[in-house]
Design a protein around this motif. Structure first.
Motif, PDB file in Angstrom:
ATOM      1  N   GLY A 118       0.813  -1.223   0.000  1.00 57.03           N
ATOM      2  CA  GLY A 118       0.000   0.000   0.000  1.00 57.03           C
ATOM      3  C   GLY A 118       0.839   1.262   0.000  1.00 57.03           C
ATOM      4  N   GLU A 119       1.948   1.252   0.746  1.00 55.18           N
ATOM      5  CA  GLU A 119       2.846   2.413   0.740  1.00 55.18           C
ATOM      6  C   GLU A 119       3.452   2.610  -0.643  1.00 55.18           C
ATOM      7  N   SER A 124       3.724   5.630  -5.598  1.00 60.02           N
ATOM      8  CA  SER A 124       3.711   5.647  -7.063  1.00 60.02           C
ATOM      9  C   SER A 124       2.804   6.758  -7.584  1.00 60.02           C
ATOM     10  N   ILE A 125       1.739   7.049  -6.859  1.00 63.28           N
ATOM     11  CA  ILE A 125       0.849   8.160  -7.228  1.00 63.28           C
ATOM     12  C   ILE A 125       1.589   9.484  -7.047  1.00 63.28           C
ATOM     13  N   ALA A 126       2.271   9.634  -5.911  1.00 66.10           N
ATOM     14  CA  ALA A 126       3.050  10.861  -5.677  1.00 66.10           C
ATOM     15  C   ALA A 126       4.136  11.027  -6.737  1.00 66.10           C
ATOM     16  N   ALA A 143      -6.247  -0.155  -5.323  1.00 66.35           N
ATOM     17  CA  ALA A 143      -6.564  -1.574  -5.126  1.00 66.35           C
ATOM     18  C   ALA A 143      -5.951  -2.158  -3.857  1.00 66.35           C
ATOM     19  N   ASN A 144      -4.788  -1.662  -3.447  1.00 65.94           N
ATOM     20  CA  ASN A 144      -4.101  -2.239  -2.285  1.00 65.94           C
ATOM     21  C   ASN A 144      -4.227  -1.381  -1.030  1.00 65.94           C
ATOM     22  N   LEU A 145      -5.200  -0.465  -1.026  1.00 65.79           N
ATOM     23  CA  LEU A 145      -5.297   0.482   0.079  1.00 65.79           C
ATOM     24  C   LEU A 145      -6.516   0.218   0.954  1.00 65.79           C
ATOM     25  N   ASP A 146      -6.373   0.568   2.241  1.00 69.48           N
ATOM     26  CA  ASP A 146      -7.528   0.503   3.133  1.00 69.48           C
ATOM     27  C   ASP A 146      -8.459   1.687   2.846  1.00 69.48           C
ATOM     28  N   ASN A 149      -7.024   5.379   3.402  1.00 72.16           N
ATOM     29  CA  ASN A 149      -6.037   5.748   2.391  1.00 72.16           C
ATOM     30  C   ASN A 149      -6.665   5.857   1.005  1.00 72.16           C
ATOM     31  N   THR A 150      -7.664   5.048   0.726  1.00 78.18           N
ATOM     32  CA  THR A 150      -8.396   5.163  -0.539  1.00 78.18           C
ATOM     33  C   THR A 150      -9.034   6.544  -0.651  1.00 78.18           C
TER      34      THR A 150
END
Length: 194
Positions: A118-119, A124-126, A143-146, A149-150
């Motif tokens: 998730g990190e 990758s977005i940043a 997809a991999n975030l809680d 964080n989503t």
């Protein structure tokens, strides 16, 4: 600037035409293997394809592929990281974006090996936004975030989109997310938009 796709074709995609207006989000959804990622990769000119794609007055074929991908940024579900630490993966990081995603500036000195999935996805977005793309092609960016964080990512992307009037094409399997972020949703089945 509007993102316009005309008669895009390749193996797995059937004559796709699509218009994403400046500042709008169009969500794509469909069963696994229906062509969602193929579509984004084709628009980004990562895979051989036929058809026309333009961002405002700029036509894809008038630019070298790396330059096109700086304008129209594809963010895959899992990004590649090739160096040992976070910082060198982008020429310049926006500390405000990092903070919105829950990171302090010291994250740039972290070893990649210590990061969770998730990190890595949030970073990758940043990393993508640090390159200031004019349009975004997002392939399951949360997809991999809680849940928290989503929502943070959705808020960040909405802010970015509003500031740049960026068109966004967003693949999401989550109906609730599509309802939150999309101006409209389109289903893709067997490589054709429905």
């Amino acid at each position: 600037m509007d993102l316009v796709v005309s008669h895009l074709q390749r193996a797995g995609l059937n004559d796709i035409s699509l218009h994403v207006a400046a500042g709008q989000t169009v969500c794509i959804h469909g069963p696994s293997g229906s062509g969602k990622s193929l579509l984004l990769r084709a628009i980004a000119d990562l895979d051989e394809n036929q058809g026309q794609v333009s961002l405002g007055p700029t036509r894809r074929e008038t630019l070298p592929a790396p330059q096109w991908r700086q304008l129209v940024m594809y963010l895959p579900p899992e990004s590649h990281w090739w160096l040992e630490q976070v910082g060198p993966h982008a020429p310049e990081w926006d500390t405000g974006i990092l903070q919105q995603l829950g990171f302090d500036g010291d994250v740039l000195g972290w070893d990649m090996s210590r990061l969770s999935t998730g990190e890595r996805q949030r970073l990758s977005i940043a990393r993508a936004l640090a390159r200031a793309p004019k349009a975004l092609l997002l392939d399951e960016p949360t997809a991999n975030l809680d849940h928290d964080n989503t929502l943070a990512v959705e808020s960040l992307l909405a802010d970015y989109q509003q500031q740049l009037e960026a068109p966004v094409l967003w693949v999401s399997h989550d109906p609730a997310q599509r309802q939150r972020v999309a101006n409209r949703s389109i289903e893709i089945i067997n490589g054709a938009l429905q």
